[in-house]
Design a protein around this motif. Structure first.
Motif, PDB file in Angstrom:
ATOM      1  N   MET A   1       0.832  -1.182   0.000  1.00 39.43           N
ATOM      2  CA  MET A   1       0.000   0.000   0.000  1.00 39.43           C
ATOM      3  C   MET A   1       0.879   1.249   0.000  1.00 39.43           C
ATOM      4  O   MET A   1       1.989   1.244   0.519  1.00 39.43           O
ATOM      5  CB  MET A   1      -0.911   0.016   1.234  1.00 39.43           C
ATOM      6  N   ALA A   2       0.360   2.301  -0.570  1.00 39.72           N
ATOM      7  CA  ALA A   2       1.063   3.578  -0.562  1.00 39.72           C
ATOM      8  C   ALA A   2       0.995   4.175   0.838  1.00 39.72           C
ATOM      9  O   ALA A   2       0.050   3.932   1.584  1.00 39.72           O
ATOM     10  CB  ALA A   2       0.437   4.513  -1.581  1.00 39.72           C
ATOM     11  N   GLU A   3       2.010   4.964   1.189  1.00 42.85           N
ATOM     12  CA  GLU A   3       2.087   5.513   2.535  1.00 42.85           C
ATOM     13  C   GLU A   3       2.326   7.022   2.506  1.00 42.85           C
ATOM     14  O   GLU A   3       3.003   7.527   1.611  1.00 42.85           O
ATOM     15  CB  GLU A   3       3.219   4.847   3.324  1.00 42.85           C
ATOM     16  N   VAL A   4       1.772   7.701   3.486  1.00 43.24           N
ATOM     17  CA  VAL A   4       1.972   9.141   3.683  1.00 43.24           C
ATOM     18  C   VAL A   4       2.401   9.345   5.128  1.00 43.24           C
ATOM     19  O   VAL A   4       1.729   8.868   6.051  1.00 43.24           O
ATOM     20  CB  VAL A   4       0.685   9.949   3.395  1.00 43.24           C
ATOM     21  N   HIS A   5       3.515  10.036   5.304  1.00 46.56           N
ATOM     22  CA  HIS A   5       4.007  10.344   6.649  1.00 46.56           C
ATOM     23  C   HIS A   5       3.996  11.866   6.791  1.00 46.56           C
ATOM     24  O   HIS A   5       4.566  12.569   5.962  1.00 46.56           O
ATOM     25  CB  HIS A   5       5.423   9.795   6.827  1.00 46.56           C
ATOM     26  N   VAL A  63       2.367  11.645  12.146  1.00 41.87           N
ATOM     27  CA  VAL A  63       1.329  10.687  11.785  1.00 41.87           C
ATOM     28  C   VAL A  63       1.750   9.924  10.536  1.00 41.87           C
ATOM     29  O   VAL A  63       2.339  10.499   9.616  1.00 41.87           O
ATOM     30  CB  VAL A  63      -0.013  11.426  11.532  1.00 41.87           C
ATOM     31  N   HIS A  64       1.438   8.638  10.514  1.00 39.60           N
ATOM     32  CA  HIS A  64       1.796   7.766   9.401  1.00 39.60           C
ATOM     33  C   HIS A  64       0.525   7.062   8.918  1.00 39.60           C
ATOM     34  O   HIS A  64      -0.120   6.346   9.682  1.00 39.60           O
ATOM     35  CB  HIS A  64       2.828   6.749   9.891  1.00 39.60           C
ATOM     36  N   PHE A  65       0.158   7.292   7.642  1.00 42.90           N
ATOM     37  CA  PHE A  65      -1.023   6.689   7.030  1.00 42.90           C
ATOM     38  C   PHE A  65      -0.615   5.710   5.941  1.00 42.90           C
ATOM     39  O   PHE A  65       0.413   5.886   5.289  1.00 42.90           O
ATOM     40  CB  PHE A  65      -1.894   7.754   6.341  1.00 42.90           C
ATOM     41  N   ALA A  66      -1.453   4.703   5.721  1.00 37.70           N
ATOM     42  CA  ALA A  66      -1.370   3.835   4.551  1.00 37.70           C
ATOM     43  C   ALA A  66      -2.701   3.966   3.819  1.00 37.70           C
ATOM     44  O   ALA A  66      -3.748   4.156   4.439  1.00 37.70           O
ATOM     45  CB  ALA A  66      -1.124   2.390   4.950  1.00 37.70           C
ATOM     46  N   LEU A 165       5.978  13.190   3.555  1.00 36.35           N
ATOM     47  CA  LEU A 165       6.773  12.148   2.903  1.00 36.35           C
ATOM     48  C   LEU A 165       5.816  11.165   2.247  1.00 36.35           C
ATOM     49  O   LEU A 165       4.861  10.702   2.884  1.00 36.35           O
ATOM     50  CB  LEU A 165       7.642  11.407   3.926  1.00 36.35           C
ATOM     51  N   LEU A 166       6.067  10.851   0.980  1.00 34.31           N
ATOM     52  CA  LEU A 166       5.245   9.887   0.249  1.00 34.31           C
ATOM     53  C   LEU A 166       6.091   8.666  -0.076  1.00 34.31           C
ATOM     54  O   LEU A 166       7.258   8.792  -0.458  1.00 34.31           O
ATOM     55  CB  LEU A 166       4.709  10.504  -1.041  1.00 34.31           C
ATOM     56  N   ARG A 167       5.491   7.487   0.067  1.00 31.54           N
ATOM     57  CA  ARG A 167       6.236   6.250  -0.176  1.00 31.54           C
ATOM     58  C   ARG A 167       5.369   5.286  -0.970  1.00 31.54           C
ATOM     59  O   ARG A 167       4.177   5.134  -0.703  1.00 31.54           O
ATOM     60  CB  ARG A 167       6.617   5.629   1.162  1.00 31.54           C
ATOM     61  N   HIS A 168       5.955   4.624  -1.951  1.00 32.28           N
ATOM     62  CA  HIS A 168       5.338   3.575  -2.783  1.00 32.28           C
ATOM     63  C   HIS A 168       4.204   4.089  -3.661  1.00 32.28           C
ATOM     64  O   HIS A 168       3.412   3.292  -4.154  1.00 32.28           O
ATOM     65  CB  HIS A 168       4.807   2.419  -1.934  1.00 32.28           C
ATOM     66  N   PHE A 169       4.120   5.392  -3.898  1.00 25.46           N
ATOM     67  CA  PHE A 169       3.076   5.888  -4.805  1.00 25.46           C
ATOM     68  C   PHE A 169       3.417   5.532  -6.246  1.00 25.46           C
ATOM     69  O   PHE A 169       2.513   5.327  -7.042  1.00 25.46           O
ATOM     70  CB  PHE A 169       2.910   7.410  -4.635  1.00 25.46           C
ATOM     71  N   GLY A 170       4.695   5.453  -6.601  1.00 30.32           N
ATOM     72  CA  GLY A 170       5.095   5.077  -7.956  1.00 30.32           C
ATOM     73  C   GLY A 170       4.678   3.671  -8.324  1.00 30.32           C
ATOM     74  O   GLY A 170       4.399   3.384  -9.492  1.00 30.32           O
ATOM     75  N   ARG A 171       4.623   2.779  -7.386  1.00 26.37           N
ATOM     76  CA  ARG A 171       4.205   1.388  -7.640  1.00 26.37           C
ATOM     77  C   ARG A 171       2.747   1.314  -8.103  1.00 26.37           C
ATOM     78  O   ARG A 171       2.353   0.357  -8.763  1.00 26.37           O
ATOM     79  CB  ARG A 171       4.341   0.547  -6.377  1.00 26.37           C
ATOM     80  N   TYR A 172       1.973   2.311  -7.745  1.00 25.12           N
ATOM     81  CA  TYR A 172       0.553   2.309  -8.080  1.00 25.12           C
ATOM     82  C   TYR A 172       0.226   3.292  -9.214  1.00 25.12           C
ATOM     83  O   TYR A 172      -0.910   3.673  -9.393  1.00 25.12           O
ATOM     84  CB  TYR A 172      -0.274   2.620  -6.829  1.00 25.12           C
TER      85      TYR A 172
END
Length: 176
Positions: A1-5, A63-66, A165-172
């Motif tokens: 899943m994509a993540e936002v911190h 805060v850290h969201f998925a 911070l954005l993580r794994h958005f490119g995978r989607y």
């Protein structure tokens, strides 16, 4: 899943007619979002500025969201309160701002508003304190169809500094 911190702080508030201010806050996101770590809501300490009209809180946010989708991007809901000398509290302003969708450091200014009330309610507020409040403040951003009926006035501004911070958005297939 994509993540936002989201890492940052609620710096303070300015332009409010009273002193001895504190801020209640909450992060709200759509159904596709999951809070992985951090607090989704909280409250700052009371600050009583002596020199100028700026209340400094410097309240941390971490805060850290998925998420499974972009719909329902997080929003920060704010309520600024005044505490009088007897410990009674009254709301001075409501506001919300969207968390920036681009990575990096962001300085935000969230303008707040409050219900104006009738002439009788304003007179009562000046003599006894208190004042009109929303029954469900979180609906002030979701129930837009009903907000046009409210008579409001500008309150003050809440200042924020947020790092996103954005993580794994490119995978989607989402380009940052």
């Amino acid at each position: 899943m994509a993540e936002v911190h989201i890492i940052g702080q609620i710096v303070g508030g300015s332009g409010f007619p009273q002193r001895r201010l504190f801020c209640k806050w909450g992060l709200h996101a759509g159904g596709a979002w999951k809070l992985l770590s951090g607090l989704g809501s909280g409250q700052t300490q009371v600050d009583d500025p002596q020199v100028d009209d700026v209340a400094y809180w410097c309240h941390p946010l971490d805060v850290h969201f998925a998420t499974k989708g972009l719909q329902g991007w997080p929003k920060l809901h704010l309520q600024v309160w005044h505490q009088d000398g007897l410990g009674r509290s009254e709301v001075l302003g409501y506001g919300f701002c969207h968390i920036p969708a681009t990575p990096g450091c962001h300085s935000l200014a969230c303008v707040t508003w409050r219900p104006r009330g009738t002439l009788w309610e304003r007179l009562s507020q000046s003599l006894v304190g208190g004042g009109p409040q929303l029954r469900a403040p979180e609906t002030s951003t979701t129930g837009a169809a009903d907000r046009f009926r409210l008579r409001t006035e500008a309150a003050g501004t809440v200042h924020l500094q947020l790092g996103v911070l954005l993580r794994h958005f490119g995978r989607y297939g989402i380009e940052c």
